[in-house]
Design a protein around this motif. Structure first.
Motif, PDB file in Angstrom:
ATOM      1  N   TYR A 782       0.844  -1.194   0.000  1.00 16.69           N
ATOM      2  CA  TYR A 782       0.000   0.000   0.000  1.00 16.69           C
ATOM      3  C   TYR A 782       0.878   1.243   0.000  1.00 16.69           C
ATOM      4  O   TYR A 782       1.978   1.223   0.531  1.00 16.69           O
ATOM      5  CB  TYR A 782      -0.915  -0.009   1.220  1.00 16.69           C
ATOM      6  CG  TYR A 782      -1.854  -1.184   1.214  1.00 16.69           C
ATOM      7  CD1 TYR A 782      -3.041  -1.139   0.491  1.00 16.69           C
ATOM      8  CD2 TYR A 782      -1.545  -2.356   1.888  1.00 16.69           C
ATOM      9  CE1 TYR A 782      -3.897  -2.224   0.457  1.00 16.69           C
ATOM     10  CE2 TYR A 782      -2.391  -3.443   1.863  1.00 16.69           C
ATOM     11  CZ  TYR A 782      -3.567  -3.368   1.141  1.00 16.69           C
ATOM     12  OH  TYR A 782      -4.414  -4.449   1.103  1.00 16.69           O
ATOM     13  N   THR A 785       1.854   6.851   3.235  1.00 12.99           N
ATOM     14  CA  THR A 785       1.446   8.249   3.357  1.00 12.99           C
ATOM     15  C   THR A 785       2.163   8.928   4.509  1.00 12.99           C
ATOM     16  O   THR A 785       1.810  10.026   4.894  1.00 12.99           O
ATOM     17  CB  THR A 785      -0.063   8.345   3.628  1.00 12.99           C
ATOM     18  OG1 THR A 785      -0.306   7.652   4.873  1.00 12.99           O
ATOM     19  CG2 THR A 785      -0.845   7.695   2.531  1.00 12.99           C
ATOM     20  N   GLU A 862     -10.135  -8.943   4.418  1.00 11.59           N
ATOM     21  CA  GLU A 862     -10.376  -7.975   3.350  1.00 11.59           C
ATOM     22  C   GLU A 862     -10.668  -8.631   2.007  1.00 11.59           C
ATOM     23  O   GLU A 862     -11.575  -8.220   1.298  1.00 11.59           O
ATOM     24  CB  GLU A 862      -9.166  -7.054   3.210  1.00 11.59           C
ATOM     25  CG  GLU A 862      -9.090  -6.020   4.323  1.00 11.59           C
ATOM     26  CD  GLU A 862      -7.758  -5.315   4.338  1.00 11.59           C
ATOM     27  OE1 GLU A 862      -6.922  -5.618   3.476  1.00 11.59           O
ATOM     28  OE2 GLU A 862      -7.553  -4.479   5.243  1.00 11.59           O
ATOM     29  N   ASN A 871     -11.869  -2.901   3.813  1.00 10.85           N
ATOM     30  CA  ASN A 871     -10.653  -2.858   3.011  1.00 10.85           C
ATOM     31  C   ASN A 871      -9.576  -2.057   3.716  1.00 10.85           C
ATOM     32  O   ASN A 871      -9.775  -1.567   4.814  1.00 10.85           O
ATOM     33  CB  ASN A 871     -10.948  -2.276   1.632  1.00 10.85           C
ATOM     34  CG  ASN A 871     -11.770  -1.020   1.765  1.00 10.85           C
ATOM     35  OD1 ASN A 871     -11.537  -0.225   2.670  1.00 10.85           O
ATOM     36  ND2 ASN A 871     -12.737  -0.840   0.882  1.00 10.85           N
ATOM     37  N   HIS A 872      -8.453  -1.931   3.056  1.00  9.99           N
ATOM     38  CA  HIS A 872      -7.250  -1.438   3.716  1.00  9.99           C
ATOM     39  C   HIS A 872      -7.042   0.036   3.447  1.00  9.99           C
ATOM     40  O   HIS A 872      -7.095   0.471   2.297  1.00  9.99           O
ATOM     41  CB  HIS A 872      -6.046  -2.226   3.181  1.00  9.99           C
ATOM     42  CG  HIS A 872      -5.002  -2.455   4.219  1.00  9.99           C
ATOM     43  ND1 HIS A 872      -5.176  -3.362   5.240  1.00  9.99           N
ATOM     44  CD2 HIS A 872      -3.782  -1.905   4.405  1.00  9.99           C
ATOM     45  CE1 HIS A 872      -4.112  -3.366   6.012  1.00  9.99           C
ATOM     46  NE2 HIS A 872      -3.250  -2.493   5.528  1.00  9.99           N
ATOM     47  N   SER A 873      -6.866   0.801   4.498  1.00 10.41           N
ATOM     48  CA  SER A 873      -6.565   2.212   4.271  1.00 10.41           C
ATOM     49  C   SER A 873      -5.051   2.345   4.074  1.00 10.41           C
ATOM     50  O   SER A 873      -4.284   1.515   4.561  1.00 10.41           O
ATOM     51  CB  SER A 873      -6.984   3.048   5.475  1.00 10.41           C
ATOM     52  OG  SER A 873      -5.913   3.143   6.391  1.00 10.41           O
ATOM     53  N   PRO A 874      -4.631   3.375   3.348  1.00 11.56           N
ATOM     54  CA  PRO A 874      -3.190   3.548   3.104  1.00 11.56           C
ATOM     55  C   PRO A 874      -2.398   3.620   4.402  1.00 11.56           C
ATOM     56  O   PRO A 874      -1.208   3.357   4.419  1.00 11.56           O
ATOM     57  CB  PRO A 874      -3.117   4.879   2.355  1.00 11.56           C
ATOM     58  CG  PRO A 874      -4.471   5.081   1.786  1.00 11.56           C
ATOM     59  CD  PRO A 874      -5.424   4.427   2.735  1.00 11.56           C
TER      60      PRO A 874
ATOM     61  N   THR B 209      -8.949   8.713  -1.501  1.00 12.97           N
ATOM     62  CA  THR B 209     -10.092   7.921  -1.972  1.00 12.97           C
ATOM     63  C   THR B 209     -10.286   6.674  -1.120  1.00 12.97           C
ATOM     64  O   THR B 209     -11.049   5.800  -1.463  1.00 12.97           O
ATOM     65  CB  THR B 209      -9.877   7.490  -3.431  1.00 12.97           C
ATOM     66  OG1 THR B 209      -8.599   6.862  -3.511  1.00 12.97           O
ATOM     67  CG2 THR B 209      -9.896   8.686  -4.350  1.00 12.97           C
ATOM     68  N   SER B 210      -9.541   6.596  -0.016  1.00  7.35           N
ATOM     69  CA  SER B 210      -9.753   5.470   0.893  1.00  7.35           C
ATOM     70  C   SER B 210     -11.095   5.659   1.614  1.00  7.35           C
ATOM     71  O   SER B 210     -11.467   6.772   1.979  1.00  7.35           O
ATOM     72  CB  SER B 210      -8.619   5.411   1.912  1.00  7.35           C
ATOM     73  OG  SER B 210      -9.005   4.615   2.996  1.00  7.35           O
ATOM     74  N   CYS B 211     -11.801   4.546   1.812  1.00  7.19           N
ATOM     75  CA  CYS B 211     -13.165   4.641   2.364  1.00  7.19           C
ATOM     76  C   CYS B 211     -13.203   5.406   3.673  1.00  7.19           C
ATOM     77  O   CYS B 211     -14.158   6.126   3.960  1.00  7.19           O
ATOM     78  CB  CYS B 211     -13.719   3.245   2.608  1.00  7.19           C
ATOM     79  SG  CYS B 211     -13.646   2.196   1.171  1.00  7.19           S
ATOM     80  N   ASP B 212     -12.126   5.209   4.490  1.00  5.96           N
ATOM     81  CA  ASP B 212     -12.195   5.773   5.841  1.00  5.96           C
ATOM     82  C   ASP B 212     -12.073   7.286   5.820  1.00  5.96           C
ATOM     83  O   ASP B 212     -12.184   7.924   6.857  1.00  5.96           O
ATOM     84  CB  ASP B 212     -11.105   5.168   6.717  1.00  5.96           C
ATOM     85  CG  ASP B 212      -9.719   5.515   6.180  1.00  5.96           C
ATOM     86  OD1 ASP B 212      -9.606   5.699   4.955  1.00  5.96           O
ATOM     87  OD2 ASP B 212      -8.773   5.607   6.982  1.00  5.96           O
ATOM     88  N   THR B 213     -11.836   7.874   4.623  1.00  8.88           N
ATOM     89  CA  THR B 213     -11.801   9.325   4.573  1.00  8.88           C
ATOM     90  C   THR B 213     -13.160   9.899   4.973  1.00  8.88           C
ATOM     91  O   THR B 213     -13.232  10.892   5.690  1.00  8.88           O
ATOM     92  CB  THR B 213     -11.453   9.782   3.140  1.00  8.88           C
ATOM     93  OG1 THR B 213     -10.331   9.035   2.690  1.00  8.88           O
ATOM     94  CG2 THR B 213     -11.155  11.253   3.118  1.00  8.88           C
TER      95      THR B 213
END
Lengths: 1039, 216, 460
Positions: A782, A785, A862, A871-874, B209-213
């Motif tokens: 991933y 960030t 996931e 799903n996976h956040s950055p 664009t990650s869902c948790d935003t």
């Protein structure tokens, strides 16, 4: 954007204000509906009342609508439902400092279990939503316990008493005031003869002053204090040792050796939150400046304190005195009184312990438990003096209570007076003696002899419903007050919200008794402190000082000064052993609902009790050996009879319990607790007499042949005992079947300090390092960030108190599901505290392990979700998108840690208006059919990130504190950015003790653990817990 | 044996077979169109308000800054709705007895809030934060349309997820200089893309664009 | 070739015993179509249908309550989040394999004995798959959002199904299989529908069958197109027989749960599917031939062949069990070892016992020709195997989940009355549909039987 929502729909208090009678009939209906709803639960349960707040199905309009909605939904119509038309209702005149959408924090405090605890309360648009510890408060240092965390639910509890009741009819305060003022005339006539005040233990200086004023005006009147779990024996013990009441303070951070004589000081009693923190400081094997302490526990009932022991000796509560005497003798504590001959095993233990203590003079602590008789407390004081601990690790101050009394005796006098008809008026402030007075007092009978009974309390409870006048009390978040911390530090209780109902605080009620019914709590407190302010308050301007005091949540420099005292002990002869033969029964306040005052708190009812993991019930706990002797299994329903009093109760076998001893927790079996708490468990007060309030002898147990369904969240006993029906000889290994597997799978890693020194890398044996560098995954990594959120949990610090569980529930709007659903294994806690045993069922080592979501980097959950709802956040979170979830539950199946929770039914309460106010507006309230899970408190992460972005900087280490981390009294949980090598979490993860659960699966969890290190004493007798710790790691290594 | 079917049946059967295909296609198309039509999204539909407040008059003609009324837009998730007091700061002086403003005066006297009809709404499970968008140079009008031209306010965009993603995927198309954020008459320059790319770098704008935003 | 020669020439490919003398094209048609067009009332049929229809009502009741209340009415929990629904799904899908196997693969293999059983075997497939398809929907927490599993475009969210998830593969596998089987079945029926149309007396029947026959006139060109189509469909269907249950098995093998995560699953699921499929064929064929006196069409030889197929596939399944156990210990993985020990001796040991008994031990009796030709015994065995295969799926789904990696999270699954209602209801639905089928459609392919007759007449 729930905050506007809140504006749109202000609390419909009119709707909430339903007469008790109605709610009662409603409750009945629920009960029946629930029974109908869950047929197969009946073959388990033999109690007629279900205890679930879950909405039952019944043919109400609402449900019919639900059905229609469901069928419409099936038609796929949800795709084209429009957003509902909303309203925005702005302020007319905006209040100061409230920024809609930004929470505010206020310092306040509350009195729980004989001490004041300081807290910071989060407030959204004027609604208190979350309680956190106050770092500035000596009793908290930022930590909390389960009661503090859950107390916020009490504020919004729909079952709270809401209106003044007179003889069962709705009335109001003015009416009461009028009645009192007329009554005062009579009182004045006869100097208040026949007037009695009954309060709980009073720490509040203001309240004391008010009561004294009252007594001054009516000299014939009397003031009684009674709490079922008062600290009588501690007080009398101090009396015995020093000929005066004193308050004892322990400095855990200075002690190398701690000996607990049946004292559960880490989870109950004054200072327990602080002690947990100080104690944890001394459990750090990596620390260079502080060496690890050694902890001996002698106890009958397994407690969280016991789980921390390096050496634990299960001993019948009544034998602890003998042990204490033996220990005292080997420390040659002066004092007369023949010491009885003790069994060799105990003698060896005691003398070995004594040697260790002698080696640490001035840096050791001996603590006696609240349930132990005064003599044990006295001995503890004597031993501490003998070991030169006084002034070093042990300090004495004046008592916290303004009027310390033996509360049992105080109540006895009251009852006698009432019986003799000497009492005309009884004013009960918050206490609930009808429920929790000793059984032989027959309180109800005498109570009803009193012509004028006045009760004030949060609930119209057992006592209130029998009173002529019931005044709803204010919750501490609604009212002004003051209290004292364990060291005497004074803190002001300031309200965060105006009373939701017609509540009045104890101060206001007393003011009314003093002839001033209009006085507001605020004035009362302020006026008192204007008068009795401390040095500075006199020195500087009162307003400034007052502001500061409120802001800090503590009154500066008000801790009680230390006293130098000399022990002057005259030991009475030991209690003859014949008296203590046979089965004993030990009464303790319940670990989750206390003495019963929290019975209607759904969070606490459903909170798994440490070690047993029982929910919604108490049980007669006894040791495996005793159970085998009495041919008892888990869930057997037995009749307990003690001194002619009988009580039916279910049996729970708890490993590590002392033999020939039965523990029954107080606080259950309420009859007027509310929808949630009424008729849960069995009422231990039915067996409790004033002669032996804590440890009673001559208990008889008869098997009834019935079974009782006990809802546990960790089944280790239940399953295996069922599996071993009949085969008792192999019951031992069977019972710990789960634990054996847990160690075989390296879920808990343990070593003794010496082993750790020898082999610092022991946790990584058999695990290839390589996995950590390159991700063994088919899929690309991933994007980085800059943030990589991670968590580390130090098993050495964790005491397993479960404060984190409640904190999480409060922060994340987690629903309560009820006993029936827990029985089906559907509890919703996002973080759980697992317990594993090792080394035989009679005296196993006990290990607590908090398990939140591991936020795996290769998360199995996931890739199986068909709609990508998880799903996976950055930044490495396994995020869960509730509104995308279709509920296939595949992710849960594929989660090796089983930390995902599913809304099998509509668990969230969408109907109770008052609960709306409590919810955290930054977290979605989940509905039926979606999966939910821990997200490292995503809302807090996002808030902090937005903040830092706006200030054009990175999030600082420690800026984000997850709810569990914040609540932890032992500071065992650390969260942060593991990319930042200087962050605290990165440092923890860099330690050699750091390991992940089930690493062999290559899930690469972001939540990792620091292995447990024990500090056993090599020359202890071998049968003790420490012994098996020596070969401990071998067990752990077995694969 | 007599014929059961008339010869025309052949035609009928063919037509019905092709007909089915056509109808299905049409229905799915129609459903989609309705789904993003103003009927469903309430886009471009002026909402009636208790007081016919005109952004055009206040924001454009009088040039009152957005933040005068929406005062928490830079500090909070919620942009803030003006309190009655805010209205009265001016309207205690001017238009003091205009019948249009009666509700405002009533509210001020009785202390009962004016309840405005919400124009821009997101579902409960989407967490939007005004302050960060403003801080990153996303102008009011980018989402709320040319409020300077609205006599009665309406929703200027569909506010559907696909619309959010449009910007979250390519912020450079929409970002503007910070000082222009509250300019209701701002028109993107011809070289928006160039400017946008520059600003994206300058303001450290991420493509979130990650869902948790937005969802938690 | 003559009748006495027939049974002996096994190596020449199994040949069905010829119809007894006296059968002409007309009588064959009469015999079969009379079941559909016959005038006389059949109280047996009516009673049976009525009963199964009651079960269908039960199913509808259970489903309505499910939609109103949520999947919580079932016994599922954490850790056992999949219960009866998925078990039933796998079971029904498996049953749905025999039909296509018989009609497609045996067709390509020129197994002529299939002729008299393929029609209702295919029907059985259709019904079984419809029953199966119901469950993935019902087991969802929010079934009304099922369409999120399809890639529908355009959508307002700009989000897509996740194609890494086996559940999405399922959606495609099952729907494809259903469509192809349906087409195959229907196309195969067209000539017979025409026959019915021509023989029907009432106008209504003529019109209905007429429309279904799509204007079939039996012209040479019709026949050639028909042959082409059915050959194509057979070609299409053949790989599906293998693929569908393979994909279904992926639901388990892709996951990491001990007892699921195993490479042996695809073959062993397919074998199991055919195993249970043929068991169901027998369960249906034996009563059918009895009540409608079709012994001459569905002969002992047919049953015998089915039994042989069961024996073969049953052995493959048994091999699967052995390998699972072997690999668990061979791998030395603590999780797998525990999983197997738990299956055998854990709280669910009885489930394992039933599986071994029904799927491995009892079917061994099929080695004996006497058993294979003993109708009651065969019928009993077919039921036993159906039970056994359902239990196997239960074992795989539930027992594996109940105790996986983290001991503190171990749990129990106790089915509720609603679990049973849905299971029994789905069986009712299946049976009801089958009753309707035999009453209103030709249960045996008329024209193919005539074809066989023709071949005989030519003395082939």
């Amino acid at each position: 954007m729930s905050m506007e929502d809140f504006n749109n729909e202000p609390l419909d208090l009119a709707a909430i204000r339903a007469p008790v009678t109605q709610s009662k009939s409603k409750r009945m209906w629920r009960g029946l509906a629930d029974l109908a709803q869950t047929p197969e639960s009946q073959k388990f349960r033999n109690d007629e009342f279900p205890h679930e707040p879950v909405k039952p199905v019944g043919l109400s309009r609402r449900n019919v609508l639900k059905y229609m909605a469901a069928s419409a939904a099936m038609a796929g119509l949800t795709a084209c439902t429009k957003l509902p038309a909303e309203k925005i209702v702005p302020y007319v005149r905006p209040p100061e400092e409230i920024v809609p959408g930004k929470p505010l924090f206020y310092a306040t405090s509350t009195q729980i279990g004989g001490e004041g605890l300081g807290m910071l309360v989060e407030s959204h648009m004027g609604r208190p939503t979350k309680i956190e510890g106050n770092p500035g408060h000596p009793g908290s240092l930022g930590g909390t316990d389960v009661f503090m965390q859950a107390s916020i639910l009490g504020l919004y509890d729909p079952d709270r008493s809401q209106v003044v009741m007179r003889d069962g009819q709705i009335s109001d305060w003015a009416d009461f005031a009028a009645d009192i003022s007329s009554a005062r005339l009579d009182w004045q006539a006869q100097k208040g003869a026949g007037v009695r005040l009954l309060t709980e233990t009073v720490l509040s200086p203001t309240l004391t002053a008010q009561v004294r004023a009252f007594l001054a005006e009516f000299p014939e009147a009397k003031w009684h204090q009674y709490e079922p779990c008062a600290r009588d024996s501690a007080r009398d013990g101090a009396r015995m040792a020093f000929a005066q009441y004193v308050n004892t303070i322990y400095h855990m951070d200075r002690a190398d050796i701690v000996v607990s004589l049946d004292a559960d000081f880490l989870s109950s009693g004054p200072g327990h939150v602080r002690y947990a923190r100080d104690f944890a400081l001394r459990r750090d094997p990596d620390s260079t400046e502080r060496k690890m302490n050694r902890f001996y526990v002698i106890e009958s009932t397994p407690t969280v304190t016991g789980t921390m022991a390096d050496h634990r000796l299960p001993l019948r509560a009544s034998d602890v005195e003998i042990f204490a005497r033996a220990l005292a003798t080997s420390l040659d504590v002066s004092g007369e009184g023949a010491t009885p001959t003790v069994p060799k095993s105990i003698h060896d233990w005691a003398s070995a312990l004594a040697r260790d203590l002698q080696a640490h003079r001035g840096s050791s602590i001996v603590i006696a438990g609240e349930q132990q008789p005064p003599i044990v407390h006295a001995l503890a004081h004597a031993m501490n003096e003998r070991l030169g601990n006084q002034g070093k690790t042990v300090a004495y101050t004046d008592p916290l209570e303004a009027e310390p009394v033996n509360e049992l005796e105080s109540l006895r006098t009251l009852v006698n007076d009432m019986d003799a008809g000497k009492v005309q008026t009884l004013v009960v402030l918050d206490a609930n003696p009808v429920y929790n007075a000793p059984v032989e007092f027959d309180f109800v009978r005498t109570y009803l002899k009193v012509p004028q009974r006045i009760h004030t309390g949060l609930y119209c409870n057992e006592t209130g419903s029998l009173a002529n006048w019931h005044i709803p009390a204010t919750h501490y978040l609604e009212a002004w007050g003051d209290t004292r911390a364990y060291d005497g530090t004074i803190s002001i209780i300031q309200p965060l919200i105006a009373p939701l109902y017609q509540g009045k605080s104890a101060h206001e009620v007393l003011a009314a008794l003093n002839g001033n019914p209009e006085a507001s709590g605020h004035e009362i407190i302020r006026d008192y402190w204007r008068g009795h302010g401390t040095a500075q308050s006199a020195a500087q301007d009162f307003e400034l000082w007052w502001e500061k005091t409120l802001n800090d949540g503590v009154m500066a420099a008000t801790s009680l000064p230390e006293k130098q005292l000399a022990v002057n002990l005259r030991l009475p002869n030991a209690t003859p052993s014949n008296k203590t033969e046979g089965l004993e029964i030990v009464f303790r306040p319940d670990p989750t609902i206390g003495d019963g005052r929290f019975a209607n708190n759904g969070w606490l009812q459903e909170l798994p009790k440490p070690i047993t993991h029982l929910t919604w019930d108490n049980a007669a706990q006894l040791s495996p050996a005793t159970a085998e002797r009495l041919k008892l299994q888990n869930g057997d329903y037995v009749n307990l009879s003690l001194a002619g009093w009988k009580l039916g109760a279910p049996v729970w076998i708890s490993p590590g319990h002392a033999d020939d001893s039965v523990t029954l927790h107080l606080g259950y079996g309420r009859t007027r607790a509310g929808k949630v708490g009424t008729f849960t468990g069995v009422n231990a007060y039915f067996l409790r007499n004033s002669r032996e309030p804590w440890i009673a002898h001559g208990l008889q147990i008869q098997k009834t042949g019935q079974k009782y369904a006990l809802a546990t969240t960790q089944h280790h006993h239940l399953i295996d005992v069922d599996a071993t029906q009949g085969g008792d000889e192999n019951a031992g290994p069977q019972r710990e079947g789960e634990s054996v597997q847990a160690f075989a799978r390296d879920l808990v890693q343990v070593a003794t300090i010496d082993e750790f020194k020898k082999n610092p890398d022991f946790v990584h044996e058999g695990v290839e390092k390589k996995e950590h560098e390159n991700p063994l995954s088919l899929y690309p990594g991933y994007p980085d960030t800059g943030y990589a959120w991670g968590m580390a949990i130090d098993l050495n610090r964790c005491i397993g108190c479960s404060a984190c569980v409640v904190a999480c529930q409060s922060e994340n709007n987690i629903a309560v599901v009820g006993k029936d659903q827990v029985l089906r294994g559907r509890q919703m806690h996002w973080i759980r505290v697992d317990t594993y045993f090792r080394g035989g069922v009679d005296n196993p080592e006990m290990y607590s392990e908090p398990v939140p979501c591991m936020q795996c980097e290769n998360a199995p959950c996931e890739l199986v979700c068909p709609v990508g709802a998880t799903n996976h956040s950055p930044e490495g979170l396994n995020v869960m998108v509730y509104n995308r979830c279709v509920g296939t539950r595949y992710c849960s199946n594929n989660c090796p840690y089983k930390v995902r929770r599913f809304n099998f039914l509509l668990y969230s309460d969408w109907e109770t208006q008052s609960l709306y106010g409590m919810r955290n507006p930054d977290v979605t309230v989940r509905s039926r059919g979606v999966m939910e899970k821990c997200t490292y408190c995503l809302q807090r992460i996002n808030a902090a990130k937005i903040n830092s972005e706006e200030e054009n900087r990175y999030v600082r280490d420690g800026e984000i504190v997850t709810a569990c981390q914040q609540a932890c009294p032992a500071d065992a949980i650390v969260f942060g950015n593991i990319n930042d090598k200087t962050s605290r979490v990165a440092k923890w993860k860099a330690k050699q003790r750091n390991y992940g659960l089930l690493e062999v699966l290559n899930t690469r969890p972001r939540t990792t653990y620091l292995a447990k290190i024990r500090n056993p004493n090599a020359d202890m007798p071998q049968d003790s817990a420490g012994a098996s710790a020596v070969d401990g790691t071998r067990t752990a290594r077995r694969r | 044996m007599p014929q059961i079917f008339h010869p025309s049946t052949n035609t009928i059967s063919r037509v019905s077979i092709y007909g089915c295909v056509v109808i299905v296609a049409f229905l799915s198309f129609a459903l989609y169109e309705i789904g993003q039509s103003p009927y469903y999204t309430e886009q471009n539909i002026p909402q009636p308000q208790p007081v016919p407040f005109s952004h055009r008059h206040h924001a454009a003609e009088l040039g009152i800054d957005c933040r005068y009324c929406h005062d928490t837009v830079e500090t909070s998730a919620f942009a803030g709705m003006p309190s009655t007091q805010t209205c009265m700061t001016c309207h205690s002086q001017i238009w003091t007895n205009s019948p249009m403003l009666q509700p405002v005066r009533d509210s001020y006297e009785t202390g009962r809030s004016i309840s405005w009809t919400r124009v821009n709404a997101l579902p409960e499970f989407a967490y939007f934060n005004h302050s960060i968008h403003v801080a990153k140079g996303i102008g009011c009008t980018t989402c709320h349309g040319r409020v300077g031209t609205m006599t009665l306010t309406w929703r200027a965009t569909t506010m559907q997820m696909s619309w959010c993603l449009g910007c979250h995927r390519q912020p450079e198309k929409y970002v503007r200089p910070r000082e222009q954020v509250f300019n209701v008459n701002y028109a993107p320059p011809p070289d928006q893309l160039a400017l946008g790319r520059k600003l994206v770098r300058e303001y450290k704008i991420q493509r979130l664009t990650s869902c948790d935003t937005c969802h938690r | 070739m003559s009748s006495e020669g027939a049974p002996r020439t096994a190596e020449a490919g199994p040949v069905i015993p010829p119809l007894p003398p006296g059968y002409t094209y007309a009588t064959v048609s009469d015999k079969i179509s009379s079941i559909v067009l016959g005038q006389r009332r059949r109280p047996g049929w009516f009673a049976g249908f009525a009963f199964s229809f009651l079960l269908v009502l039960l199913l509808f009741g259970a489903i309505s309550y499910l939609l109103a209340k949520g999947v919580g009415i079932w016994g599922i929990n954490i850790p056992v989040a999949w219960g009866f629904a998925i078990t039933n799904f796998v079971w029904w899908i498996g049953i749905g394999h025999a039909g296509t196997l018989i009609s497609a693969i045996l067709l390509l293999l020129h197994q002529r004995w299939r002729t008299s059983i393929n029609r209702f075997a295919e029907a059985m497939t259709i019904f079984a798959v419809s029953c199966a398809a119901m469950f993935p929907l019902l087991h969802m927490g929010r079934p009304w959002l099922f369409y999120w599993l399809f890639p529908y475009y355009p959508n307002y969210m700009k989000v897509w199904p996740q194609f890494r998830s086996p559940l999405v593969w399922d959606v495609f596998a099952v729907s494809t299989y259903f469509i192809v089987s349906l087409l195959f079945w229907y196309v195969g029926m067209i000539p017979d529908l025409a026959t019915l149309r021509d023989r029907a007396r009432s106008k209504a029947k003529q019109i209905i069958y007429g429309m279904m026959a799509m204007g079939w006139r039996g012209s040479a060109i019709h026949w050639s197109r028909y042959e082409m189509t059915s050959l194509l469909l057979a070609g299409l269907a053949t790989p599906l027989v293998v693929s569908v249950h393979t994909v279904v098995s992926f639901d388990f093998t892709i996951a990491i749960v001990p007892g699921w995560h195993s490479t042996i699953f695809p073959p062993y699921f397919v074998a199991g599917a055919i195993y249970s499929g043929f068991a169901m064929v027998l369960t249906l064929a034996i009563p059918l031939r009895k009540f409608y006196h079709l012994e001459e069409f569905i002969t002992l030889r047919h049953l015998d062949n089915c039994a042989k197929v069961m024996l073969g596939t049953g052995l493959i399944v048994a091999y699967g069990y052995v390998m699972e156990t072997f690999m668990a210990f061979y791998s030395g993985e603590i999780f797998d070892k525990y999983m197997i020990m738990n299956r055998m001796f854990g709280p669910y040991w009885s489930v394992y016992a039933i599986v071994i008994l029904c799927n491995v031990l009892l079917p061994q009796s099929l080695w004996s020709r006497r058993v294979r030709r003993n109708i009651p015994a065969l019928f009993a065995l077919s039921l036993i195997i159906n039970l056994g295969m359902w239990t196997e799926r239960f074992m795989i789904v539930v027992v594996s989940l109940s105790r996986d990696f983290t001991p503190s999270a171990w749990g129990f699954f106790i089915p509720t009355r609603w679990d049973w209602a849905v299971l029994v209801g789905s069986i009712g639905l299946f049976v009801a549909m089958f009753y309707l089928f035999i009453r209103y459609l030709p249960a045996i392919s008329i024209f193919e039987m005539r074809h066989e007759l023709a071949k005989e007449k030519e003395g082939e």
